[in-house]
Design a protein around this motif. Sequence first.
Motif, mmCIF file in Angstrom:
data_model
loop_
_atom_site.group_PDB
_atom_site.id
_atom_site.type_symbol
_atom_site.label_atom_id
_atom_site.label_comp_id
_atom_site.label_asym_id
_atom_site.label_seq_id
_atom_site.Cartn_x
_atom_site.Cartn_y
_atom_site.Cartn_z
ATOM 1 N N LEU A 484 35.191 43.500 39.740
ATOM 2 C CA LEU A 484 34.995 42.085 39.419
ATOM 3 C C LEU A 484 35.267 41.811 37.945
ATOM 4 C CD1 LEU A 484 34.174 39.243 40.171
ATOM 5 C CD2 LEU A 484 31.777 39.907 39.880
ATOM 6 N N GLN A 485 34.714 42.631 37.058
ATOM 7 C CA GLN A 485 34.909 42.391 35.630
ATOM 8 C C GLN A 485 36.355 42.611 35.208
ATOM 9 O OE1 GLN A 485 32.780 40.990 33.620
ATOM 10 N NE2 GLN A 485 31.217 40.920 35.247
ATOM 11 N N SER A 486 37.024 43.573 35.834
ATOM 12 C CA SER A 486 38.447 43.782 35.522
ATOM 13 C C SER A 486 39.264 42.582 35.976
ATOM 14 C CB SER A 486 38.951 45.055 36.217
ATOM 15 O OG SER A 486 38.256 46.198 35.746
ATOM 16 N N TRP A 487 38.899 42.028 37.125
ATOM 17 C CA TRP A 487 39.595 40.848 37.654
ATOM 18 C C TRP A 487 39.342 39.627 36.763
ATOM 19 C CZ3 TRP A 487 38.179 36.103 39.894
ATOM 20 C CH2 TRP A 487 39.168 35.470 40.653
ATOM 21 N N ILE A 488 38.117 39.466 36.306
ATOM 22 C CA ILE A 488 37.791 38.346 35.404
ATOM 23 C C ILE A 488 38.636 38.416 34.137
ATOM 24 C CG2 ILE A 488 35.981 37.476 33.858
ATOM 25 C CD1 ILE A 488 33.970 38.060 36.133
ATOM 26 N N GLU A 489 38.872 39.637 33.640
ATOM 27 C CA GLU A 489 39.639 39.787 32.403
ATOM 28 C C GLU A 489 41.089 39.341 32.556
ATOM 29 O OE1 GLU A 489 38.670 40.563 29.246
ATOM 30 O OE2 GLU A 489 36.688 40.285 30.154
ATOM 31 N N ILE A 490 41.617 39.404 33.773
ATOM 32 C CA ILE A 490 42.986 38.889 33.982
ATOM 33 C C ILE A 490 43.051 37.427 33.552
ATOM 34 C CG2 ILE A 490 44.729 38.290 35.713
ATOM 35 C CD1 ILE A 490 43.791 40.676 37.379
ATOM 36 N N TRP A 491 42.062 36.652 33.968
ATOM 37 C CA TRP A 491 42.087 35.206 33.720
ATOM 38 C C TRP A 491 41.654 34.874 32.299
ATOM 39 C CZ3 TRP A 491 45.142 34.125 37.284
ATOM 40 C CH2 TRP A 491 45.086 34.811 38.492
#
Length: 522
Positions: A484-491
């Motif tokens: 989740l946190q890695s995905w949030i960093e994309i945005w």
Amino acid sequence: MAKEEKFRERTAKTAEDSAVTNYESEAIPYSTKSSTPPGRLTLKEYNESLSRKRAAEHKGYIAQFEDWLLSDKWPELDACYILAGLIPKSMEADEEKLIRVVDGDRPTSSDISEYHRIKGIWLSSNHEKSNPEKFVDSGSMDLSGSVRPEYAYIWGTERGIKSPWLDSAITAGKFIVEDKALAAISAQGEIHHQYFVGLQLMIALEESRETIFDWAFLLFRSLQEKKFISSFSKLGLEDLSDAVACARYHVLSNSIGGVSVEYMEESNKKAWVRFRYPRWIYSGAALCGIPIEVSRGYLKGWYAHNGVSLGNPNLGFVCVSEDMTGQFGLCGYFKEYDHKLSSNQLLRFSPNERVPEFSSASQPKLSDEVWGKRRLVEAKRNYSVSYFENSLLALIEVAGIDTARKYGERVGRLIGAQYYQSLAKQIGAVEGGPKESAEFLATMMTGLSIECSIHADDHKVAVIRHSIPKFLQNSGHQHSDVLLQSWIEIWRGTIISCQIIMETDCEVLSEKNELRWTIRVK
């Protein structure tokens, strides 16, 4: 419009009544008599029909259909006919005769039934007739408005209505459809794909060759166990020999993800696959920076394990060319031997073997009826998302949670920043401040079937809320917060790439499975 509908509906009824007579006469398709019975063609009409069919075979539709493709609006009734594969013989308002788009022939009873089915769905749908992007004229009653052709097409694809004549026109550049929903789905596929490529490069830069191999092995073994056998029925492989089924599986499953793989079958016990450049897994120049241990890891993790999964101890894979060796791309064959293979014989390397000649006629293909345009775009996105999810889970197992979190978040932010401009162009987003950034995120989230709410009271702050994607809710892993946190960093990365310097806070509302973003000018 009421007069037009009356004419067309009468034509549909006439066509339906004559369809049976027409098909009862197929043994002698035309009549040379001066008085031609109903449902039979004169010799002149028969020759004209053959001429139309020959022309349509090249394009996928008859020439008259291009007049409708050039129109900037379709009457609602005609839109339903076109989606059913029918058009009036001419574009005259009172034209009574209907013909088939694919060959110019009279409609059959099944054509008419399909038209009635589509019209029923159209009438029961909420079309937002006040939206100028969908309707030119809303009309005063049912089926009396004029619709944008591209909206009619998108409406149909969203409801599973197949229109190969329109798909052919799109491919030929005769019919332009800007589908923002499909663009967002495609954009999500691209950003998750590039994340996976970036993660490979990060691991290659920071970790040992042994760790790289172990990570690739674990990643592809987990994917093999999740997807290989479970996909046999969907891809129509159940009744094939094991070697042929394996080769065809890798051709078809990779084509769903947009990966080009060629198939060559020598016998029912030996079948080849060859991956063509450019390689999806090593996108762009990344091919030069990823070590051969990635390739060896996935060959050992997946290809060498197919026989084990099928319960066939005689089945192995022989690799004759690899991507990083400067040969001709990954290529090899599945072979069923006459004896049981030991564990170190399941994968062999034999670089001097001659590859059979490729024939496009024998290439396995996905069914057009099952795999329509929208389903393929969604499947390609899911293909990329699967690699995002499973690559991080494998990294946690091999390198530990702290290392996986560090690499995962860094790659997310860098890839988001690097690809913001490309994503924005793809979905038609406008760069600006917090409000425009929130709108960019909201449009991108539609590519994951997620609706967002936006609150932007001024030009300096915007708040956006949406549900957490299902694949991040259902990973079933004790360390799913890393994903989740890695995905949030994309945005976060996409927003730091903007011209206006902004900061972004993302709060995880666990009890609601939601995210709340606050974007403000720094």
